[in-house]
Scaffold this active site. Structure first.
Site, PDB file in Angstrom:
ATOM      1  N   GLU A 224       0.842  -1.198   0.000  1.00 34.74           N
ATOM      2  CA  GLU A 224       0.000   0.000   0.000  1.00 34.74           C
ATOM      3  C   GLU A 224       0.877   1.248   0.000  1.00 34.74           C
ATOM      4  OE1 GLU A 224      -3.770  -0.253   2.402  1.00 34.74           O
ATOM      5  OE2 GLU A 224      -2.426  -1.486   3.607  1.00 34.74           O
ATOM      6  N   HIS A 248      -6.644 -11.179   4.985  1.00 39.16           N
ATOM      7  CA  HIS A 248      -6.493 -10.976   3.545  1.00 39.16           C
ATOM      8  C   HIS A 248      -5.397 -11.867   2.924  1.00 39.16           C
ATOM      9  CE1 HIS A 248      -9.048  -7.815   4.663  1.00 39.16           C
ATOM     10  NE2 HIS A 248      -8.163  -6.860   4.837  1.00 39.16           N
TER      11      HIS A 248
END
Ligand code: BG6
Length: 502
Positions: A224, A248
């Site tokens: 990210e 995730h």
């Protein structure tokens, strides 16, 4: 193909009805469902929060929020229809009186909208409220399935280690059957994640090479650019491992590695996912610092703009030991994957946003082109790009045109947008629809959550026993701490760097 049927009629009760999740994800997703004609006509929302808002005031506020967060143009008729079905109830979520009021409003809305007694309770609240809300709902008799169905959606984080996850599951079992529980992981709402199942199991050509005989290793990256933004308080408690890995990353790993299920029924799919997680040997204490790397970003730059360090973010301690980066090397002890390492990494403030699964194949058995004028050929690579530039790429060697034999690396690309266009989506559309139709395939089962934590608990324990001494250890805008590269270098490998599309 038949168009999908609209979801069942129901009242959606959102605890945390004025929160960020409701504004940014849930209501925009409901709007997208309404525009796609996938919401039942007989549908209403009851948002519960501590704010003193009439239905009209709540609608006005949500109208502003959704217009701000909607990903595309809003179809007015669909939004106005939905907006008119939003209701608000003020209440303290710890107070049993709130749940008596919920029961009254639910009865009224059920009668007015003819929702057949169906109710979906969405816990869009901090985790400390999960158990109190479940208990109060149970005490108020709201979870008993008399006429219609009663279901509960639970957001992450689902526990913070093995013991707390087991305790949370036990509290859930006190009031609900497992079939009523929808533990959400929004990665499973992503089309590209769902497509991985289709890619693997609807095509005959990949499965035969999807194993230790042909695969050298697998890299799963969730990078990210964003930092912790305004979530410092939550993130200080969670850190990168808890925030991203048991949910995730493990979902991506289990879909990549699982055996073909015997059907696409929820339990058949989840059985296979759990089997994969159970085959991952938890790290022994002496392996933790060899196979697990943590890092924290310091000041740096992203896209040429200065970015603060984690310790300078709001609500973060100036000497915080919380990791914002984690890399792991895991194995899967089963017939298919024995000896194939799975490398996982995730971090905040990395140079770019990229989520992908890269499967690197073994090289051709002997170098036929040895001694000719050959560029160094790289191994074949299959990359599943989850986001952005959603698609799948296959890298292989090709002859560079010309009289002498020279080889180069080329890439075959499938891009979603080329075939299917892009629809504005929050990732919550499919998941909400599935809750309202009762399909639990894309939700986490109790045993899955518990086994995920059992793999990670030794790492958490090891890290807690030995606080980091070198934080911050990577600059915002870099690919993580040097130890992450060393983890790969010890195995003679490298992390994949992002390559521009061919
Ligand atoms: C959330 C994490 O679950 O997933 C966040 O709590 C993270 O820290 C987010 O930023 C990433 O989701 P996405 O869909 O943007 O990849």
């Amino acid at each position: 193909m038949d168009a999908p049927r609209p979801a069942d009629p129901c009242v959606l009760v959102i605890f945390g009805g004025t929160g960020d999740l409701t504004r940014r994800k849930l209501l925009p997703a409901l709007l997208n469902l309404a525009e796609a004609r996938l919401l039942a006509d007989r549908f209403a929302v009851l948002a519960v929060s501590s704010h003193d808002l009439s239905d009209a005031a709540y609608r006005a506020e949500m109208d502003r929020s959704v217009r701000e967060h909607a990903a595309g143009p809003i179809e007015d008729a669909a939004w106005e229809g939905l907006l008119g079905n939003l209701h608000h109830l003020q209440g303290d979520l710890q107070d049993p009186a709130t749940y008596r009021a919920v029961a009254d409003r639910l009865r009224e809305l059920d009668a007015a909208h003819e929702t057949g007694g169906n109710a979906l309770f969405y816990l869009a609240v901090p985790p400390s409220l999960f158990v109190p809300i479940l208990q109060r709902l149970g005490e108020a008799g709201l979870l008993a399935e008399r006429d219609g169905w009663r279901r509960v959606v639970i957001e992450k984080p689902f526990g913070r280690d093995s013991a707390s996850a087991v305790a949370l599951n036990a509290a859930i079992r006190e009031v609900l059957a497992e079939t009523q529980v929808f533990r959400i992981d929004h990665y499973l709402g992503k089309e590209t994640v769902q497509n991985l199942l289709v890619f693997r199991f609807a095509n005959g050509i990949f499965e035969p090479i999807w194993n230790r005989r042909y695969v050298d290793h697998v890299q799963i990256t969730v990078a990210e650019e964003l930092g912790v933004e305004r979530r410092g308080r939550y993130y200080e408690e969670a850190g990168a491992l808890r925030d991203m890995v048991p949910n995730h990353l493990f979902q991506l790993l289990s879909i990549t590695a699982m055996e073909p299920p015997i059907s696409f029924e929820a339990d058949a799919v989840n059985d296979e996912k759990v089997k994969i997680l159970k085959a991952i040997p938890p790290l022994a204490p002496e392996e933790v610092f060899q196979h697990a790397v943590r890092g924290q970003y310091g000041p740096g730059a992203i896209d040429g703009k200065p970015a603060p360090g984690y310790r300078q973010e709001p609500d973060v301690a100036p000497d915080s030991p919380t990791p914002t980066f984690v890399a792991l090397k895991l194995g899967i002890d089963n017939w298919r994957w024995a000896g194939v390492p799975f490398y996982l990494r995730t971090g905040k403030r990395l140079p770019r946003r990229v989520t992908e699964i890269a499967i690197e194949f073994k090289r051709a058995p002997f170098e036929l082109f040895r001694g000719t004028s050959v560029e160094r050929l790289r191994a074949n690579l299959l990359v599943v790009r989850i986001q952005p530039d959603e698609g799948i790429a296959l890298r292989f060697g090709a002859k560079v045109p010309g009289p002498e034999v020279r080889l180069g690396n080329v890439q075959m690309e499938f891009c979603y947008a080329d075939y299917f266009g892009t629809e504005p989506a929050t990732g919550y559309e499919t998941l909400l629809y599935d809750c309202m139709t009762g399909d639990r395939t894309l939700f986490q089962r109790a045993d899955m959550v518990e086994v995920a934590w059992s793999i990670l608990t030794p790492v958490l324990d090891g890290w807690e026993a030995l606080p980091p001494r070198d934080f911050p250890d990577y600059a915002a805008g870099s690919w993580g701490p040097p130890e992450a590269d060393e983890l790969m270098a010890r195995d003679g490998r490298k992390w994949r760097m992002w390559e521009p599309k061919a």
